[in-house]
Scaffold this motif. Structure first.
Motif, short mmCIF file in Angstrom:
data_model
loop_
_atom_site.label_atom_id
_atom_site.label_comp_id
_atom_site.label_asym_id
_atom_site.label_seq_id
_atom_site.Cartn_x
_atom_site.Cartn_y
_atom_site.Cartn_z
N THR A 174 50.99 60.69 35.25
CA THR A 174 52.29 61.36 35.38
C THR A 174 52.13 62.75 35.98
N ILE A 175 51.13 63.48 35.56
CA ILE A 175 50.88 64.81 36.11
C ILE A 175 50.67 64.71 37.62
N ARG A 177 51.59 62.27 39.70
CA ARG A 177 52.81 61.79 40.36
C ARG A 177 53.85 62.90 40.47
N GLU A 178 54.08 63.64 39.41
CA GLU A 178 55.12 64.67 39.42
C GLU A 178 54.73 65.84 40.32
N ARG A 180 52.87 65.50 43.04
CA ARG A 180 53.10 64.98 44.40
C ARG A 180 54.57 65.07 44.76
N LYS A 181 55.45 64.68 43.84
CA LYS A 181 56.89 64.77 44.10
C LYS A 181 57.33 66.20 44.33
N ALA A 182 56.85 67.11 43.53
CA ALA A 182 57.25 68.52 43.65
C ALA A 182 56.82 69.13 44.98
#
Length: 185
Positions: A174-175, A177-178, A180-182
């Motif tokens: 999750t760290i 993925r988030e 990357r999104k940010a």
């Protein structure tokens, strides 16, 4: 029989390559010179024929790892996905799970921060080159591009550090993925 200069240079390079991996896997302080030499297929006594000190091999191995990271990021930046592809490669499970072949600034951050002035300077140069590389890919005025690149590199290093640190695989994923999104452009 004495080794030729070519053989000596190849041996030295083998030691630096071995040190680069071992330092990132185990840490600088936890890596004994005897272990480095054994991994390179050499005896402990030969170390000082090639290096004046452990710090010298730390500097050379940091430069090697920093250049490899920059080369990998450059290849990703020049590819089809640009910045997003570079960020995705850096913030990937494969990178997280390969500290010996990954970012030296994540693997060694604590030790580099406590290193000598020369070691800290080498780390600073490596990070500055990484920031400049990302800044050159951002379509903005130079000062704004540099600020955005600094934020990106800081976020990437921090997120990868946290993803390696936690003992919960779901949280680690999750760290990544988030982050990357940010950072998506």
């Amino acid at each position: 029989m004495r080794k030729s200069r070519q053989e000596a240079a190849e041996t030295r390079q083998r030691i630096v390559e071995s040190a680069s991996v071992r330092f990132r896997e185990n840490g600088i302080d936890a890596t004994a010179l005897a272990d480095l030499m054994a991994q390179a297929g050499l005896s402990h006594g030969g170390f000082y024929k090639h290096f004046a000190s452990k710090e010298q091999v730390v500097l050379e191995s940091l430069e090697l790892a920093s250049n490899a990271l920059r080369d990998g990021m450059s290849t990703a930046l020049e590819g089809k996905g640009g910045i997003n592809a570079a960020v995705a490669a850096y913030l990937s499970a494969e990178h997280r799970d390969n500290p010996g072949g990954g970012c030296p600034f994540v693997a060694l951050s604590g030790e580099l921060a406590r290193g000598s002035e020369e070691v800290r300077h080498a780390a600073t140069e490596g990070i500055e080159r990484l920031i400049a590389m990302f800044a050159s890919e951002i379509d903005a005025p130079p000062a704004a591009a540099k600020k955005r690149a600094l934020l990106m590199v800081s976020t990437m290093i921090g997120a990868l550090s946290l993803a390696r640190m936690v003992d919960d695989a779901t949280l680690s994923d999750t760290i990544l993925r988030e982050a990357r999104k940010a950072l998506a452009q």
